[in-house]
Design an enzyme around this catalytic site. Structure first.
Site, PDB file in Angstrom:
ATOM      1  N   LYS A   9     -11.148  38.790 -11.579  1.00 26.01           N
ATOM      2  CA  LYS A   9     -12.034  39.043 -10.282  1.00 26.01           C
ATOM      3  C   LYS A   9     -13.647  38.383 -11.284  1.00 26.01           C
ATOM      4  O   LYS A   9     -13.812  38.123 -12.002  1.00 26.01           O
ATOM      5  CB  LYS A   9     -12.199  40.451 -10.324  1.00 26.01           C
ATOM      6  CG  LYS A   9     -11.532  41.934  -9.559  1.00 26.01           C
ATOM      7  CD  LYS A   9     -11.954  42.335  -8.997  1.00 26.01           C
ATOM      8  CE  LYS A   9     -10.411  43.065  -8.361  1.00 26.01           C
ATOM      9  NZ  LYS A   9     -11.396  44.797  -7.975  1.00 26.01           N
ATOM     10  N   HIS A 115      -7.590  42.908 -10.392  1.00 26.94           N
ATOM     11  CA  HIS A 115      -6.976  43.113  -9.342  1.00 26.94           C
ATOM     12  C   HIS A 115      -5.745  42.740 -10.082  1.00 26.94           C
ATOM     13  O   HIS A 115      -4.631  42.082 -10.291  1.00 26.94           O
ATOM     14  CB  HIS A 115      -6.954  42.745  -8.056  1.00 26.94           C
ATOM     15  CG  HIS A 115      -5.426  42.083  -7.408  1.00 26.94           C
ATOM     16  ND1 HIS A 115      -6.919  44.008  -6.271  1.00 26.94           N
ATOM     17  CD2 HIS A 115      -4.446  42.075  -6.914  1.00 26.94           C
ATOM     18  CE1 HIS A 115      -5.512  44.377  -5.367  1.00 26.94           C
ATOM     19  NE2 HIS A 115      -4.834  43.089  -5.307  1.00 26.94           N
TER      20      HIS A 115
HETATM   21  P1  CMP Z   1      -8.651  46.276  -6.426  1.00 25.66           P
HETATM   22  O1  CMP Z   1      -7.604  47.643  -7.539  1.00 25.66           O
HETATM   23  O2  CMP Z   1      -9.060  44.591  -6.707  1.00 25.66           O
HETATM   24  O3  CMP Z   1      -8.638  47.215  -4.931  1.00 25.66           O
HETATM   25  C1  CMP Z   1      -8.916  47.248  -4.242  1.00 25.66           C
HETATM   26  C2  CMP Z   1     -10.540  47.488  -5.276  1.00 25.66           C
HETATM   27  O4  CMP Z   1     -11.663  48.266  -4.754  1.00 25.66           O
HETATM   28  C3  CMP Z   1     -10.546  48.681  -5.965  1.00 25.66           C
HETATM   29  O5  CMP Z   1      -9.725  47.691  -7.053  1.00 25.66           O
HETATM   30  C4  CMP Z   1     -12.039  48.664  -6.511  1.00 25.66           C
HETATM   31  O6  CMP Z   1     -12.621  47.586  -7.311  1.00 25.66           O
HETATM   32  C5  CMP Z   1     -12.715  48.717  -5.020  1.00 25.66           C
HETATM   33  N1  CMP Z   1     -13.633  50.086  -4.642  1.00 25.66           N
HETATM   34  C6  CMP Z   1     -12.113  50.830  -4.551  1.00 25.66           C
HETATM   35  N2  CMP Z   1     -13.460  52.266  -4.794  1.00 25.66           N
HETATM   36  C7  CMP Z   1     -15.163  51.269  -4.319  1.00 25.66           C
HETATM   37  C8  CMP Z   1     -15.675  51.842  -4.159  1.00 25.66           C
HETATM   38  N3  CMP Z   1     -16.334  53.336  -3.686  1.00 25.66           N
HETATM   39  N4  CMP Z   1     -16.890  51.217  -3.805  1.00 25.66           N
HETATM   40  C9  CMP Z   1     -17.068  49.619  -4.550  1.00 25.66           C
HETATM   41  N5  CMP Z   1     -15.480  48.572  -4.453  1.00 25.66           N
HETATM   42  C10 CMP Z   1     -14.288  49.838  -4.428  1.00 25.66           C
END
Ligand code: CMP
Length: 143
Positions: A9, A115
């Site tokens: 990211k 991710h």
């Molecule tokens: P990722 O694996 O990229 O998939 C969804 C993303 O949402 C996760 O990683 C987190 O970075 C993001 N995420 C999950 N919960 C929250 C939250 N409460 N606030 C901001 N981002 C979030």
């Protein structure tokens, strides 16, 4: 061979963690099948994170992933989807075990460095969103 989609990211790219992250997956024995440094458009971000569109943090998520370059990758190997998730650690860095990528480098749940696809269906969908088939190598054919 099983494939997964991983993406360093914007926080990970900014902090020069691409090399370390690639090295971890190489050392583990997985093969890099495709990779590119790119900027994610709003449309791609909204599609990629479509399953979160009703979550309160959706806007923040899209803003962050489009805020700077990301490093998109396709890795392949036996059980690579699950193993990569284990190597990444829990989504919340405060819950990610030391030794995992997020455990070692993650700061907040939003800025959590990497991710990775969470299932075979997500991997197929996300690889298709980020890569053309022609951008992926085929080790079995090329070797
Ligand atoms: P990722 O694996 O990229 O998939 C969804 C993303 O949402 C996760 O990683 C987190 O970075 C993001 N995420 C999950 N919960 C929250 C939250 N409460 N606030 C901001 N981002 C979030």
């Amino acid at each position: 061979m099983e494939k997964t989609f991983l993406m360093v990211k914007p926080d990970g790219v900014q902090r020069n963690l691409i090399g370390d992250i690639i090295a971890r997956f190489e050392r583990k024995g997985f093969k890099l099948a495709g990779a590119k440094l790119m900027t994610v458009s709003n449309a791609l971000a909204e599609e990629h994170y479509g399953e979160h569109k009703d979550k309160p943090f959706f806007g923040e998520l899209v803003d962050f992933i489009t805020s700077g370059p990301v490093f998109a990758m396709v890795w392949e190997g036996e059980d690579v989807i699950t193993t990569a998730r284990t190597m990444m650690g829990a989504t919340k860095p405060s819950e990610a075990a030391p030794g995992t990528i997020r455990g070692d480098y993650g700061v907040t749940v939003g800025k959590n460095v990497i991710h990775g696809s969470d299932s075979k269906e997500s991997a197929d969908r996300e690889i298709g969103l980020f890569f053309e088939t022609s951008e992926l190598v085929n080790y079995e054919k090329d070797s």
